[in-house]
Design a protein around this motif. Structure first.
Motif, mmCIF file in Angstrom:
data_model
loop_
_atom_site.group_PDB
_atom_site.id
_atom_site.type_symbol
_atom_site.label_atom_id
_atom_site.label_comp_id
_atom_site.label_asym_id
_atom_site.label_seq_id
_atom_site.Cartn_x
_atom_site.Cartn_y
_atom_site.Cartn_z
ATOM 1 N N ALA A 42 -56.799 30.934 6.327
ATOM 2 C CA ALA A 42 -56.245 31.324 4.919
ATOM 3 C C ALA A 42 -56.962 32.360 4.249
ATOM 4 O O ALA A 42 -56.294 33.292 3.864
ATOM 5 N N MET A 43 -58.290 32.124 4.037
ATOM 6 C CA MET A 43 -59.079 33.205 3.457
ATOM 7 C C MET A 43 -58.861 34.610 4.112
ATOM 8 O O MET A 43 -58.938 35.442 3.618
ATOM 9 N N GLU A 44 -59.051 34.753 5.587
ATOM 10 C CA GLU A 44 -58.777 35.756 6.490
ATOM 11 C C GLU A 44 -57.685 36.675 6.121
ATOM 12 O O GLU A 44 -57.539 37.807 5.968
ATOM 13 N N LEU A 45 -56.611 35.733 5.932
ATOM 14 C CA LEU A 45 -55.125 36.206 5.806
ATOM 15 C C LEU A 45 -54.716 36.484 4.038
ATOM 16 O O LEU A 45 -53.630 36.997 3.958
ATOM 17 N N SER A 46 -55.453 36.077 3.562
ATOM 18 C CA SER A 46 -55.317 36.007 2.114
ATOM 19 C C SER A 46 -54.019 35.226 1.484
ATOM 20 O O SER A 46 -53.178 35.835 0.909
ATOM 21 N N THR A 47 -54.072 34.143 2.168
ATOM 22 C CA THR A 47 -52.760 33.420 1.953
ATOM 23 C C THR A 47 -53.154 31.789 1.705
ATOM 24 O O THR A 47 -54.213 31.476 1.647
ATOM 25 N N ASN A 48 -52.138 31.003 1.442
ATOM 26 C CA ASN A 48 -52.325 29.691 0.761
ATOM 27 C C ASN A 48 -52.791 28.996 1.884
ATOM 28 O O ASN A 48 -51.972 29.051 3.080
ATOM 29 N N PRO A 49 -53.784 27.920 1.987
ATOM 30 C CA PRO A 49 -54.046 27.091 3.216
ATOM 31 C C PRO A 49 -52.863 26.334 3.509
ATOM 32 O O PRO A 49 -52.754 25.964 4.597
ATOM 33 N N ASN A 50 -52.078 25.851 2.597
ATOM 34 C CA ASN A 50 -50.731 25.045 3.042
ATOM 35 C C ASN A 50 -49.990 25.932 3.973
ATOM 36 O O ASN A 50 -49.309 25.487 4.664
ATOM 37 N N THR A 51 -49.792 27.297 3.621
ATOM 38 C CA THR A 51 -49.052 27.840 4.603
ATOM 39 C C THR A 51 -49.407 27.953 6.014
ATOM 40 O O THR A 51 -48.935 27.969 7.310
ATOM 41 N N VAL A 52 -51.055 28.182 6.126
ATOM 42 C CA VAL A 52 -51.681 28.056 7.394
ATOM 43 C C VAL A 52 -51.248 26.629 8.085
ATOM 44 O O VAL A 52 -50.920 26.419 9.386
ATOM 45 N N GLN A 53 -51.477 25.700 7.163
ATOM 46 C CA GLN A 53 -51.471 24.090 7.807
ATOM 47 C C GLN A 53 -49.767 24.179 8.313
ATOM 48 O O GLN A 53 -49.754 23.362 9.287
ATOM 49 N N LYS A 54 -48.859 24.746 7.685
ATOM 50 C CA LYS A 54 -47.526 24.310 7.968
ATOM 51 C C LYS A 54 -47.429 25.005 9.295
ATOM 52 O O LYS A 54 -46.591 24.506 10.189
ATOM 53 N N ALA A 55 -48.096 26.374 9.538
ATOM 54 C CA ALA A 55 -47.864 27.189 10.916
ATOM 55 C C ALA A 55 -48.488 26.151 12.120
ATOM 56 O O ALA A 55 -48.098 26.212 13.124
ATOM 57 N N TYR A 56 -49.739 25.613 11.788
ATOM 58 C CA TYR A 56 -50.344 24.572 12.624
ATOM 59 C C TYR A 56 -49.568 23.761 13.067
ATOM 60 O O TYR A 56 -49.641 23.227 14.157
ATOM 61 N N THR A 57 -48.968 22.919 11.953
ATOM 62 C CA THR A 57 -47.976 22.099 12.281
ATOM 63 C C THR A 57 -46.770 22.170 13.267
ATOM 64 O O THR A 57 -46.530 21.461 14.119
ATOM 65 N N GLU A 58 -46.337 23.346 13.052
ATOM 66 C CA GLU A 58 -45.205 23.767 13.880
ATOM 67 C C GLU A 58 -45.773 24.123 15.397
ATOM 68 O O GLU A 58 -45.219 23.708 16.258
ATOM 69 N N LEU A 59 -46.758 24.670 15.536
ATOM 70 C CA LEU A 59 -47.508 24.878 16.820
ATOM 71 C C LEU A 59 -47.624 23.656 17.393
ATOM 72 O O LEU A 59 -47.364 23.568 18.561
ATOM 73 N N GLU A 60 -48.105 22.653 16.583
ATOM 74 C CA GLU A 60 -48.202 21.247 17.203
ATOM 75 C C GLU A 60 -47.178 20.518 17.694
ATOM 76 O O GLU A 60 -46.644 19.981 18.791
ATOM 77 N N ARG A 61 -46.087 20.672 16.843
ATOM 78 C CA ARG A 61 -44.764 20.041 17.065
ATOM 79 C C ARG A 61 -44.336 20.648 18.434
ATOM 80 O O ARG A 61 -43.422 20.179 19.146
ATOM 81 N N GLU A 62 -44.271 21.992 18.571
ATOM 82 C CA GLU A 62 -43.958 22.593 19.660
ATOM 83 C C GLU A 62 -44.520 22.744 21.025
ATOM 84 O O GLU A 62 -44.536 23.154 22.169
ATOM 85 N N GLY A 63 -45.917 21.865 20.996
ATOM 86 C CA GLY A 63 -46.654 21.639 22.067
ATOM 87 C C GLY A 63 -47.728 22.778 22.257
ATOM 88 O O GLY A 63 -48.075 22.800 23.462
ATOM 89 N N PHE A 64 -48.019 23.643 21.665
ATOM 90 C CA PHE A 64 -48.809 24.819 21.612
ATOM 91 C C PHE A 64 -50.300 24.413 21.464
ATOM 92 O O PHE A 64 -51.338 24.875 22.076
ATOM 93 N N ILE A 65 -50.684 23.440 20.269
ATOM 94 C CA ILE A 65 -51.864 22.990 20.002
ATOM 95 C C ILE A 65 -51.904 21.346 19.855
ATOM 96 O O ILE A 65 -50.942 20.814 19.910
ATOM 97 N N TYR A 66 -53.207 21.021 19.852
ATOM 98 C CA TYR A 66 -53.230 19.605 19.390
ATOM 99 C C TYR A 66 -54.444 19.500 18.467
ATOM 100 O O TYR A 66 -55.380 20.423 18.499
#
Length: 128
Positions: A42-66
């Motif tokens: 979030a700091m690197e991208l200058s965005t809200n941590p909630n935005t990054v968390q939402k992306a990670y949640t989506e990646l986990e839902r789709e089976g890309f990360i755990y």
């Protein structure tokens, strides 16, 4: 690698998720590689941590990360990810071929035109 394009109409979390999906599918990120922490990305991208968390949640839902509690997020080593992406692309391409056929463009015309298009875009094995 540029992750966020402010000219893109897609939400930022989708752009982040898509960028990581492509890195995983291309083999840039390998199975069990640790993902950047939500805060650091979030700091690197200058965005809200909630935005990054939402992306990670989506990646986990789709089976890309755990997620490992207390340790972070890691790339999932699933060989089916690439196969699933291949099926998705084939479905999209088949839909386009069907649409072209419906308006009178033949399969051979499309293949020929795509080959010409790609030969103009690719030089020495690298996309221009």
């Amino acid at each position: 690698m540029k992750i966020i394009d402010y000219q893109d109409s897609r939400p930022i979390y989708e752009q982040i998720a898509e960028s990581f999906k492509m890195q995983i599918l291309k083999g840039i990120l390998q199975a069990d590689d640790q993902m950047p922490s939500v805060r650091s990305l979030a700091m690197e991208l200058s965005t809200n941590p909630n935005t990054v968390q939402k992306a990670y949640t989506e990646l986990e839902r789709e089976g890309f990360i755990y997620t490992v509690k207390g340790r972070g997020n890691f790339v999932k080593g699933d060989a089916l990810l690439k196969d699933n992406k291949k099926v998705e692309l084939i479905q999209e391409i088949a839909g386009l071929f069907k649409e072209a056929e419906e308006i009178g463009i033949t399969f051979d015309e499309i293949i020929s035109d795509v080959k010409m298009y790609l030969s103009g875009m690719i030089k020495g094995g690298e996309a221009t």
